[in-house]
Enzyme design. Structure first.
Site, mmCIF file in Angstrom:
data_model
loop_
_atom_site.group_PDB
_atom_site.id
_atom_site.type_symbol
_atom_site.label_atom_id
_atom_site.label_comp_id
_atom_site.label_asym_id
_atom_site.label_seq_id
_atom_site.Cartn_x
_atom_site.Cartn_y
_atom_site.Cartn_z
ATOM 1 N N SER A 139 0.730 -1.070 0.049
ATOM 2 C CA SER A 139 -0.057 0.111 -0.069
ATOM 3 C C SER A 139 0.898 1.079 -0.167
ATOM 4 O O SER A 139 0.383 2.412 -0.409
ATOM 5 C CB SER A 139 -0.949 -0.034 1.238
ATOM 6 O OG SER A 139 -0.280 -0.133 2.389
ATOM 7 N N HIS A 143 -3.160 -3.137 -5.957
ATOM 8 C CA HIS A 143 -3.365 -2.562 -4.481
ATOM 9 C C HIS A 143 -4.674 -2.727 -4.340
ATOM 10 O O HIS A 143 -5.457 -1.928 -4.879
ATOM 11 C CB HIS A 143 -2.784 -1.286 -4.362
ATOM 12 C CG HIS A 143 -3.028 -0.832 -2.770
ATOM 13 N ND1 HIS A 143 -3.173 0.819 -2.612
ATOM 14 C CD2 HIS A 143 -3.243 -1.361 -1.761
ATOM 15 C CE1 HIS A 143 -3.507 0.911 -1.330
ATOM 16 N NE2 HIS A 143 -3.618 -0.395 -0.915
ATOM 17 N N GLU A 169 -6.019 -0.302 -7.277
ATOM 18 C CA GLU A 169 -5.054 0.525 -7.570
ATOM 19 C C GLU A 169 -3.663 -0.137 -8.272
ATOM 20 O O GLU A 169 -3.171 -1.026 -7.865
ATOM 21 C CB GLU A 169 -4.275 1.618 -6.530
ATOM 22 C CG GLU A 169 -3.735 2.525 -6.599
ATOM 23 C CD GLU A 169 -3.321 3.394 -5.540
ATOM 24 O OE1 GLU A 169 -3.751 4.433 -5.492
ATOM 25 O OE2 GLU A 169 -2.952 3.023 -4.350
ATOM 26 N N ASN A 181 -3.495 5.940 -0.506
ATOM 27 C CA ASN A 181 -2.938 6.388 0.737
ATOM 28 C C ASN A 181 -2.320 7.602 0.931
ATOM 29 O O ASN A 181 -2.170 8.258 2.103
ATOM 30 C CB ASN A 181 -1.770 5.176 1.250
ATOM 31 C CG ASN A 181 -2.973 3.868 1.711
ATOM 32 O OD1 ASN A 181 -3.824 4.021 2.271
ATOM 33 N ND2 ASN A 181 -2.302 2.899 1.328
HETATM 34 N N1 CAA Z 1 -17.559 -10.021 2.653
HETATM 35 C C1 CAA Z 1 -18.665 -9.871 1.862
HETATM 36 N N2 CAA Z 1 -19.637 -8.915 2.261
HETATM 37 C C2 CAA Z 1 -19.283 -7.954 3.186
HETATM 38 C C3 CAA Z 1 -18.224 -7.857 3.631
HETATM 39 C C4 CAA Z 1 -17.139 -8.900 3.510
HETATM 40 N N3 CAA Z 1 -15.900 -8.837 3.854
HETATM 41 N N4 CAA Z 1 -18.192 -6.728 4.611
HETATM 42 C C5 CAA Z 1 -19.325 -6.198 4.404
HETATM 43 N N5 CAA Z 1 -20.100 -7.051 3.646
HETATM 44 C C6 CAA Z 1 -21.203 -6.456 2.985
HETATM 45 C C7 CAA Z 1 -22.377 -6.907 4.444
HETATM 46 O O1 CAA Z 1 -22.743 -8.153 4.476
HETATM 47 C C8 CAA Z 1 -23.368 -6.057 3.808
HETATM 48 O O2 CAA Z 1 -24.216 -6.713 2.842
HETATM 49 P P1 CAA Z 1 -25.885 -6.264 2.965
HETATM 50 O O3 CAA Z 1 -26.073 -4.924 2.528
HETATM 51 O O4 CAA Z 1 -26.291 -7.233 1.775
HETATM 52 O O5 CAA Z 1 -26.575 -6.511 4.359
HETATM 53 C C9 CAA Z 1 -22.964 -4.901 3.100
HETATM 54 O O6 CAA Z 1 -21.573 -5.225 2.778
HETATM 55 C C10 CAA Z 1 -22.658 -3.728 4.253
HETATM 56 O O7 CAA Z 1 -22.139 -4.151 5.261
HETATM 57 P P2 CAA Z 1 -22.250 -3.652 6.685
HETATM 58 O O8 CAA Z 1 -23.590 -3.247 6.881
HETATM 59 O O9 CAA Z 1 -21.907 -4.696 7.649
HETATM 60 O O10 CAA Z 1 -21.324 -2.468 6.962
HETATM 61 P P3 CAA Z 1 -21.004 -1.292 6.160
HETATM 62 O O11 CAA Z 1 -22.472 -0.581 6.027
HETATM 63 O O12 CAA Z 1 -19.869 -0.573 7.032
HETATM 64 O O13 CAA Z 1 -20.608 -1.465 4.889
HETATM 65 C C11 CAA Z 1 -18.422 -1.400 3.591
HETATM 66 C C12 CAA Z 1 -19.462 -2.018 4.617
HETATM 67 C C13 CAA Z 1 -19.123 -1.055 2.471
HETATM 68 C C14 CAA Z 1 -17.079 -2.053 3.492
HETATM 69 C C15 CAA Z 1 -18.329 -0.051 4.633
HETATM 70 O O14 CAA Z 1 -17.901 -0.263 5.776
HETATM 71 C C16 CAA Z 1 -17.271 0.883 3.841
HETATM 72 O O15 CAA Z 1 -17.518 1.686 2.904
HETATM 73 N N6 CAA Z 1 -15.999 0.706 4.483
HETATM 74 C C17 CAA Z 1 -14.909 1.773 4.160
HETATM 75 C C18 CAA Z 1 -13.963 0.995 3.435
HETATM 76 C C19 CAA Z 1 -12.958 1.703 2.884
HETATM 77 O O16 CAA Z 1 -12.848 2.814 2.778
HETATM 78 N N7 CAA Z 1 -11.922 0.898 2.408
HETATM 79 C C20 CAA Z 1 -10.688 1.390 2.208
HETATM 80 C C21 CAA Z 1 -9.559 1.182 3.169
HETATM 81 S S1 CAA Z 1 -8.056 1.943 2.736
HETATM 82 C C22 CAA Z 1 -7.635 0.807 1.973
HETATM 83 O O17 CAA Z 1 -7.709 -0.293 1.940
HETATM 84 C C23 CAA Z 1 -6.212 0.980 1.515
HETATM 85 C C24 CAA Z 1 -4.920 0.632 2.428
HETATM 86 O O18 CAA Z 1 -4.016 0.305 2.019
HETATM 87 C C25 CAA Z 1 -4.994 1.049 3.851
#
Ligand code: CAA
Length: 287
Positions: free
Chosen positions: A124, A145, A157, A195
């Protein structure tokens, strides 16, 4: 030259942690045979548990049925031997974010896979060019990524190292698209696109909290409702893992200077072992 997408059958994933298991899962969901490797059987087992939990969520919302779930799991082989990746056409490394570790893995992989295998890293923040410099066939190394959680995040990415070849980049884009992902490309500059921009945002959210600008809830609500992001900086940091945020921020700070300095409170939380959702406590508490 690396293979073309229609020649790719088996995908290797190095690392069965959150990112590695997610990558193995989406590759198997797209129909590829997958070999997922970690250094200890416990880590491999835990990777399979993460995959099963995620697949259960897809089953719960009728995206797949039990039979498809079983098929996806069947397509993934777990191993602790890197040599088992010998017949892979694409390998994605998702091991520790440490340059030495990654360079050693790439050097070992170069001796194991054939010369047409794409070698990608899920790093990352670390330099693709520096990782690739550990091997002779640098042109087949690219950054791939994925975002966390891999099974639900659409973006990937693609990072072009100094020596990445056009055919390696083309395969990386085509492979990610075949996993149902949408790609964007970044030059090999610290933090790439995601990032480089996300980490200062998270650190500023933490500083704002530490300096009493607002409560943590109001900082998160303000950013969610005020800027239409799915979660505010403190909640997102907890989801990513505070140790990962700190490590990424430190790398950026080292490469890009003071504007990337990690927030003091982030360091204190990590020192206290409060790493976010995964430990049950970060800025918030979790069951
Ligand atoms: N596998 C399968 N399904 C999943 C899951 C997983 N690991 N995690 C969540 N889901 C599903 C849930 O089952 C749910 O499905 P339904 O709508 O059918 O019920 C749906 O996704 C929404 O999940 P939740 O309601 O439990 O949780 P949420 O509202 O928080 O949504 C999310 C999940 C879309 C991932 C949301 O948490 C989100 O947008 N998170 C931010 C993620 C983000 O910004 N990621 C980038 C991080 S930075 C990065 O990764 C780079 C790095 O190098 C650090």
């Amino acid at each position: 030259m690396v293979r073309t997408l229609d020649e790719v059958e088996r995908v290797g994933v190095v690392g069965a942690g959150t990112m590695g298991s997610g990558i193995a899962q989406v590759a198997a969901q797209a129909g590829y045979d997958v070999t997922m490797r970690d250094i200890e059987q416990d880590f491999v087992d835990s990777g399979f548990e993460t995959i099963e939990d995620s697949l259960d969520r897809f089953v719960a919302r009728d995206s797949i049925d039990d039979e498809e779930k079983a098929g996806i799991l069947d397509r993934i082989e777990g191993t602790t031997a890197l040599a088992d990746l010998a017949d892979c056409d694409v390998v994605v490394e998702a091991a520790l974010e440490e340059m030495d570790v990654k360079q050693d893995i790439f050097a070992d992989l170069e001796a194991i896979v054939d010369e047409e295998c794409l070698l990608a890293t899920n790093t990352s923040t670390l330099s693709i060019t520096t990782i690739a410099s550990a091997i002779d066939s640098e042109s087949r190394v690219v950054g791939l990524h994925f975002m966390n959680p891999v099974p639900v995040m659409e973006g990937v990415e693609i990072v072009e190292g100094e020596k990445s070849s056009a055919d390696a980049l083309e395969l990386a884009h085509a492979f990610a698209a075949d996993l149902g992902k949408t790609t964007w490309e970044s030059d090999d500059k610290p933090g790439f696109v995601a990032n480089r921009i996300l980490m200062p945002w998270i650190n500023e959210g933490i500083r704002a909290f530490d300096e009493g600008v607002a409560t943590k809830e109001d900082i998160d609500t303000g950013m969610e409702l005020g800027t239409n992001v799915p979660m505010g900086p403190l909640t997102l940091a907890d989801h990513i893992g505070l140790d990962i945020c700190l490590h990424a921020s430190e790398t950026l700070h080292e490469e890009l200077g003071d504007r990337y300095k990690p927030a003091y409170l982030l360091k204190r939380k990590v020192a206290a072992g409060d790493l976010g959702k995964k430990t049950g406590e970060g800025f918030y508490e979790y069951d």
